[in-house]
Design an enzyme around this catalytic site. Structure first.
Site, PDB file in Angstrom:
ATOM      1  CG  HIS A 160      -4.579  -5.067   1.602  1.00  0.00           C
ATOM      2  ND1 HIS A 160      -4.827  -3.706   1.593  1.00  0.00           N
ATOM      3  CD2 HIS A 160      -5.346  -5.579   2.607  1.00  0.00           C
ATOM      4  CE1 HIS A 160      -5.699  -3.419   2.556  1.00  0.00           C
ATOM      5  NE2 HIS A 160      -6.031  -4.531   3.176  1.00  0.00           N
TER       6      HIS A 160
ATOM      7  CD  GLU B  58      -2.982  -1.003   0.108  1.00  0.00           C
ATOM      8  OE1 GLU B  58      -3.079   0.081  -0.501  1.00  0.00           O
ATOM      9  OE2 GLU B  58      -3.690  -2.001  -0.147  1.00  0.00           O
TER      10      GLU B  58
ATOM     11  NE  ARG C 110     -18.263  -3.358   2.188  1.00  0.00           N
ATOM     12  CZ  ARG C 110     -18.378  -4.689   2.257  1.00  0.00           C
ATOM     13  NH1 ARG C 110     -19.573  -5.251   2.417  1.00  0.00           N
ATOM     14  NH2 ARG C 110     -17.312  -5.462   2.162  1.00  0.00           N
TER      15      ARG C 110
ATOM     16  CB  CYS D 230      -6.464  -3.272   6.310  1.00  0.00           C
ATOM     17  SG  CYS D 230      -6.642  -5.066   6.372  1.00  0.00           S
TER      18      CYS D 230
END
Length: 215
Positions: A168, A81, A91, A144
């Site tokens: 990831h 990342e 979510r 994360c």
């Protein structure tokens, strides 16, 4: 010169019975290659508690480099990342039922932090071994990204000598038996993370190469 590399992986979340980030990371606990000496710790998929566990791991191991690892179901590549953002926007609930929306991770903290890892170089080294990899420009807004941002904030405030970042990884095949999604073998994921650890231990600077996303 030896560099101690702390790897972290998460426990299962979202109804899964396994989390490949921890399955891969725990395989590397105690591994050594080149200048990299690897230690591994599990963190909970829980807002804020994950950061508390990470801080304790930093105190325990006194690492030179920290690479946090998380599952990104649906991705088909190993994806270091580029940036962490100062936002919790869940979510789904975390493993303790927390579901923050529109919340700063660090009140008054910067909007974002760049990774401290040579991620383009890591991607190239992983691809040399025939393992798919690419730089990612979004770590999401779940735990994360929360851990990634919290790590970089902790480094900025208290541990400027440490370099850190986040990677990831895809599902492993056993997670995709009942759903249509890409996966990567645990052996390949483990190998890629070891390459990342060694590359980060050898190189502080990244390479200049084209990349980015059009949208």
């Amino acid at each position: 010169m030896e560099k101690k590399v702390l790897l972290t992986g998460f426990d299962p979340f979202g109804g899964e019975t396994v989390n490949p980030s921890w399955e891969a990371v725990k395989r590397l606990n105690g591994a050594a290659e080149g200048p990299a000496s690897i230690v591994s710790e599990q963190v909970p998929t829980v807002f804020y508690k994950s950061l508390a566990v990470l801080r304790e791991a930093i105190k325990k191991h006194q690492p030179d480099i920290i690479i946090c690892v998380g599952q990104a179901g649906g991705r088909m590549q190993i994806t270091p990342e580029r940036v962490a953002i100062n936002l919790n926007e869940a979510r789904i609930p975390d493993n303790e039922g927390n579901q923050p929306v529109g919340e700063d991770i660090s009140q008054g903290g910067p909007a974002a932090y760049w990774t401290g890892l040579p991620i383009k170089r890591i991607v190239e080294e992983i691809k040399k071994e025939g393992i798919p990899a690419a730089v990612s420009y979004t770590a999401g807004t779940f735990v994360c990204n929360h851990l990634f941002y919290g790590l970089m904030d902790e480094i900025s405030r208290h541990h400027p000598h440490i370099r850190g970042g986040f990677i990831h990884i895809p599902y492993i095949p056993e997670q995709t038996l009942q759903k249509s999604a890409p996966s990567l073998s645990l052996d390949h994921i483990t190998k890629a993370l070891k390459i990342a650890a060694v590359t980060a231990a050898v190189h502080e600077d990244d390479i200049e190469t084209g990349g980015g996303e059009l949208h």
